[in-house]
Structures are given as structure tokens and as C-alpha cells.
Design a protein around this motif. Structure first.
Motif, PDB file in Angstrom:
ATOM      1  N   LEU A  51     -57.727 -30.782   0.780  1.00 47.35           N
ATOM      2  CA  LEU A  51     -58.497 -30.676  -0.454  1.00 47.35           C
ATOM      3  C   LEU A  51     -59.821 -29.980  -0.139  1.00 47.35           C
ATOM      4  N   PRO A  52     -59.825 -28.639  -0.103  1.00 43.94           N
ATOM      5  CA  PRO A  52     -61.018 -27.932   0.375  1.00 43.94           C
ATOM      6  C   PRO A  52     -62.254 -28.143  -0.496  1.00 43.94           C
ATOM      7  N   LEU A  53     -62.076 -28.364  -1.786  1.00 41.97           N
ATOM      8  CA  LEU A  53     -63.235 -28.570  -2.640  1.00 41.97           C
ATOM      9  C   LEU A  53     -63.921 -29.896  -2.316  1.00 41.97           C
ATOM     10  N   LEU A  54     -63.136 -30.948  -2.138  1.00 39.34           N
ATOM     11  CA  LEU A  54     -63.706 -32.257  -1.829  1.00 39.34           C
ATOM     12  C   LEU A  54     -64.305 -32.288  -0.428  1.00 39.34           C
ATOM     13  N   GLN A  55     -63.502 -31.909   0.547  1.00 41.80           N
ATOM     14  CA  GLN A  55     -63.954 -32.017   1.926  1.00 41.80           C
ATOM     15  C   GLN A  55     -64.944 -30.912   2.303  1.00 41.80           C
ATOM     16  N   GLY A  56     -64.954 -29.837   1.549  1.00 45.08           N
ATOM     17  CA  GLY A  56     -65.978 -28.818   1.755  1.00 45.08           C
ATOM     18  C   GLY A  56     -67.357 -29.362   1.414  1.00 45.08           C
ATOM     19  N   TRP A  57     -67.445 -30.132   0.330  1.00 40.10           N
ATOM     20  CA  TRP A  57     -68.715 -30.757  -0.021  1.00 40.10           C
ATOM     21  C   TRP A  57     -69.137 -31.779   1.034  1.00 40.10           C
ATOM     22  N   VAL A  58     -68.179 -32.526   1.555  1.00 37.74           N
ATOM     23  CA  VAL A  58     -68.487 -33.506   2.601  1.00 37.74           C
ATOM     24  C   VAL A  58     -69.041 -32.793   3.833  1.00 37.74           C
ATOM     25  N   MET A  59     -68.405 -31.715   4.230  1.00 35.22           N
ATOM     26  CA  MET A  59     -68.877 -30.976   5.404  1.00 35.22           C
ATOM     27  C   MET A  59     -70.243 -30.340   5.148  1.00 35.22           C
ATOM     28  N   TYR A  60     -70.462 -29.824   3.931  1.00 38.43           N
ATOM     29  CA  TYR A  60     -71.750 -29.224   3.604  1.00 38.43           C
ATOM     30  C   TYR A  60     -72.869 -30.263   3.673  1.00 38.43           C
ATOM     31  N   VAL A  61     -72.643 -31.414   3.053  1.00 35.76           N
ATOM     32  CA  VAL A  61     -73.674 -32.456   3.038  1.00 35.76           C
ATOM     33  C   VAL A  61     -73.940 -32.966   4.449  1.00 35.76           C
ATOM     34  N   SER A  62     -72.897 -33.221   5.199  1.00 35.58           N
ATOM     35  CA  SER A  62     -73.093 -33.778   6.540  1.00 35.58           C
ATOM     36  C   SER A  62     -73.779 -32.787   7.474  1.00 35.58           C
ATOM     37  N   LEU A  63     -73.364 -31.532   7.436  1.00 39.44           N
ATOM     38  CA  LEU A  63     -73.974 -30.546   8.330  1.00 39.44           C
ATOM     39  C   LEU A  63     -75.411 -30.245   7.935  1.00 39.44           C
ATOM     40  N   THR A  64     -75.666 -30.072   6.647  1.00 40.32           N
ATOM     41  CA  THR A  64     -77.023 -29.769   6.198  1.00 40.32           C
ATOM     42  C   THR A  64     -77.974 -30.928   6.477  1.00 40.32           C
ATOM     43  N   SER A  65     -77.534 -32.138   6.189  1.00 37.56           N
ATOM     44  CA  SER A  65     -78.418 -33.285   6.426  1.00 37.56           C
ATOM     45  C   SER A  65     -78.639 -33.523   7.917  1.00 37.56           C
ATOM     46  N   CYS A  66     -77.640 -33.242   8.736  1.00 32.31           N
ATOM     47  CA  CYS A  66     -77.832 -33.368  10.188  1.00 32.31           C
ATOM     48  C   CYS A  66     -78.876 -32.381  10.684  1.00 32.31           C
ATOM     49  N   LEU A  67     -78.794 -31.149  10.211  1.00 29.06           N
ATOM     50  CA  LEU A  67     -79.756 -30.136  10.657  1.00 29.06           C
ATOM     51  C   LEU A  67     -81.167 -30.440  10.166  1.00 29.06           C
ATOM     52  N   ILE A  68     -81.302 -30.846   8.917  1.00 29.68           N
ATOM     53  CA  ILE A  68     -82.637 -31.164   8.398  1.00 29.68           C
ATOM     54  C   ILE A  68     -83.197 -32.416   9.070  1.00 29.68           C
ATOM     55  N   SER A  69     -82.347 -33.410   9.309  1.00 32.28           N
ATOM     56  CA  SER A  69     -82.804 -34.617  10.013  1.00 32.28           C
ATOM     57  C   SER A  69     -83.204 -34.293  11.444  1.00 32.28           C
ATOM     58  N   LEU A  70     -82.489 -33.380  12.074  1.00 26.03           N
ATOM     59  CA  LEU A  70     -82.857 -32.963  13.429  1.00 26.03           C
ATOM     60  C   LEU A  70     -84.217 -32.272  13.428  1.00 26.03           C
ATOM     61  N   LEU A  71     -84.453 -31.411  12.450  1.00 32.34           N
ATOM     62  CA  LEU A  71     -85.767 -30.762  12.342  1.00 32.34           C
ATOM     63  C   LEU A  71     -86.867 -31.787  12.067  1.00 32.34           C
ATOM     64  N   LEU A  72     -86.577 -32.774  11.234  1.00 37.35           N
ATOM     65  CA  LEU A  72     -87.547 -33.822  10.946  1.00 37.35           C
ATOM     66  C   LEU A  72     -87.832 -34.651  12.202  1.00 37.35           C
ATOM     67  N   LEU A  73     -86.796 -34.979  12.953  1.00 38.85           N
ATOM     68  CA  LEU A  73     -86.983 -35.721  14.201  1.00 38.85           C
ATOM     69  C   LEU A  73     -87.825 -34.922  15.195  1.00 38.85           C
ATOM     70  N   LEU A  74     -87.525 -33.637  15.320  1.00 35.47           N
ATOM     71  CA  LEU A  74     -88.313 -32.803  16.234  1.00 35.47           C
ATOM     72  C   LEU A  74     -89.767 -32.700  15.786  1.00 35.47           C
ATOM     73  N   SER A  75     -89.987 -32.632  14.485  1.00 38.36           N
ATOM     74  CA  SER A  75     -91.372 -32.565  14.006  1.00 38.36           C
ATOM     75  C   SER A  75     -92.115 -33.861  14.293  1.00 38.36           C
ATOM     76  N   TYR A  76     -91.420 -35.003  14.215  1.00 34.24           N
ATOM     77  CA  TYR A  76     -92.063 -36.269  14.579  1.00 34.24           C
ATOM     78  C   TYR A  76     -92.292 -36.358  16.083  1.00 34.24           C
ATOM     79  N   LEU A  77     -91.319 -35.921  16.862  1.00 32.69           N
ATOM     80  CA  LEU A  77     -91.471 -35.980  18.318  1.00 32.69           C
ATOM     81  C   LEU A  77     -92.611 -35.098  18.801  1.00 32.69           C
ATOM     82  N   LEU A  78     -92.762 -33.924  18.179  1.00 27.43           N
ATOM     83  CA  LEU A  78     -93.807 -32.990  18.604  1.00 27.43           C
ATOM     84  C   LEU A  78     -95.141 -33.219  17.900  1.00 27.43           C
ATOM     85  N   GLY A  79     -95.180 -34.121  16.927  1.00 28.69           N
ATOM     86  CA  GLY A  79     -96.432 -34.477  16.276  1.00 28.69           C
ATOM     87  C   GLY A  79     -96.934 -33.470  15.265  1.00 28.69           C
ATOM     88  N   PHE A  80     -96.040 -32.761  14.599  1.00 26.71           N
ATOM     89  CA  PHE A  80     -96.460 -31.779  13.598  1.00 26.71           C
ATOM     90  C   PHE A  80     -97.082 -32.421  12.365  1.00 26.71           C
TER      91      PHE A  80
END
Length: 153
Positions: A51-80
């Protein structure tokens, strides 16, 4: 003569920087959010996406939130953040919005799991989709915990 007391900004707890991020409760959820979200993405990618429409949204949300959370974590670690109050608002809004998006993705992944019970490679895809659904709901819970704990801090 007015007494000079501590300002409202100084009574707020300081935002953590460096390794203290992993010891402070709201911010300690960021790394498990990234790990569980990565598992969602990997498990959905490992299935034959029926079901590419359903699981495509799941992959989009998971990948995008992982990348943004990683950037947020790095900004906290580096003290931005430089201990700005705006970072708390940004963090709370981001995690609240992501919790809503992840809840929609988790429900769609659960629907894809139900639909994958009978199909091509049914036992393997069903087990992978079950694990992806579990991690999607777990990640949703982590984002909700983070959003509320930062809000009530």
C-alpha cells in the motif's frame, strides 16, 4: 523603592548543553525518538510495500522527523540555543506537531499491517509490519511525552 528580585527568566531552568542533554528529562527523549523512528523507517522499507500511499506517508513522517530530531539534538549538544526561551517554544511546538503526525502514521501503519496479513510473503511482511506498527506507536508516545514534559517544565 522597589526591591530588585530575580527576573522571571533567571528562575526558569537552564536549557542543557553538551552531555547534560542526555541527563535532563525532556531532552533525554530525543535519542530514543530518533532510534525508534529509524526502526520504523527500516522496518517499513524492509517489507514489500503493498500500500504505497499509506506506507509512503509512514516513511515520510519517520524519516523527516528523525532528521529534524537529529538536527535538534545536535543543536542542543553544540549549544546553539544560547539558553533562549524561544528554543523551549520551538521544541514544544515541534514535538507536539510531530506527535500528531506520528499518530496518523502509526494508525496508517496499523491499517497496512492488517491488510498485509493475507498476501504475497504474508508471514514475513505481517511480522515486519507488526514490528513497524509497534515502533510507530512507541515513537508517538515518546514524542507526546517530550511535548508535554517540555510544556509543563
Amino acid at each position: 523603592m522597589a526591591s530588585v528580585g530575580p527576573s522571571a527568566a533567571s528562575t526558569q531552568p537552564a536549557l542543557p548543553s553538551g552531555p547534560a542533554v542526555f541527563k535532563t528529562i525532556p531532552y533525554a527523549f530525543i535519542l530514543p525518538e530518533i532510534v525508534c523512528g529509524t526502526w520504523v523507517w527500516i522496518l517499513v522499507a524492509a517489507t514489500s510495500v503493498s500500500l504505497p500511499l499509506l506506507q509512503g506517508w509512514v516513511m515520510y513522517v519517520s524519516l523527516t522527523s528523525c532528521l529534524i530530531s537529529l538536527l535538534l539534538l545536535l543543536s542542543y549538544l553544540l549549544g546553539f540555543h544560547k539558553n533562549s526561551e524561544n528554543w523551549k517554544v520551538l521544541d514544544s511546538l515541534y514535538h507536539g506537531a510531530t506527535a500528531i503526525l506520528y499518530m496518523s502514521a502509526a494508525v496508517l501503519q496499523a491499517n497496512a499491517t492488517i491488510n498485509s496479513e493475507f498476501g504475497i510473503n504474508a508471514p514475513l511482511n505481517y511480522q515486519l509490519n507488526c514490528a513497524a506498527s509497534f515502533f510507530a506507536f512507541l515513537t508517538t508516545f515518546l514524542y507526546i511525552l517530550h511535548a508535554f514534559s517540555i510544556y509543563y517544565q
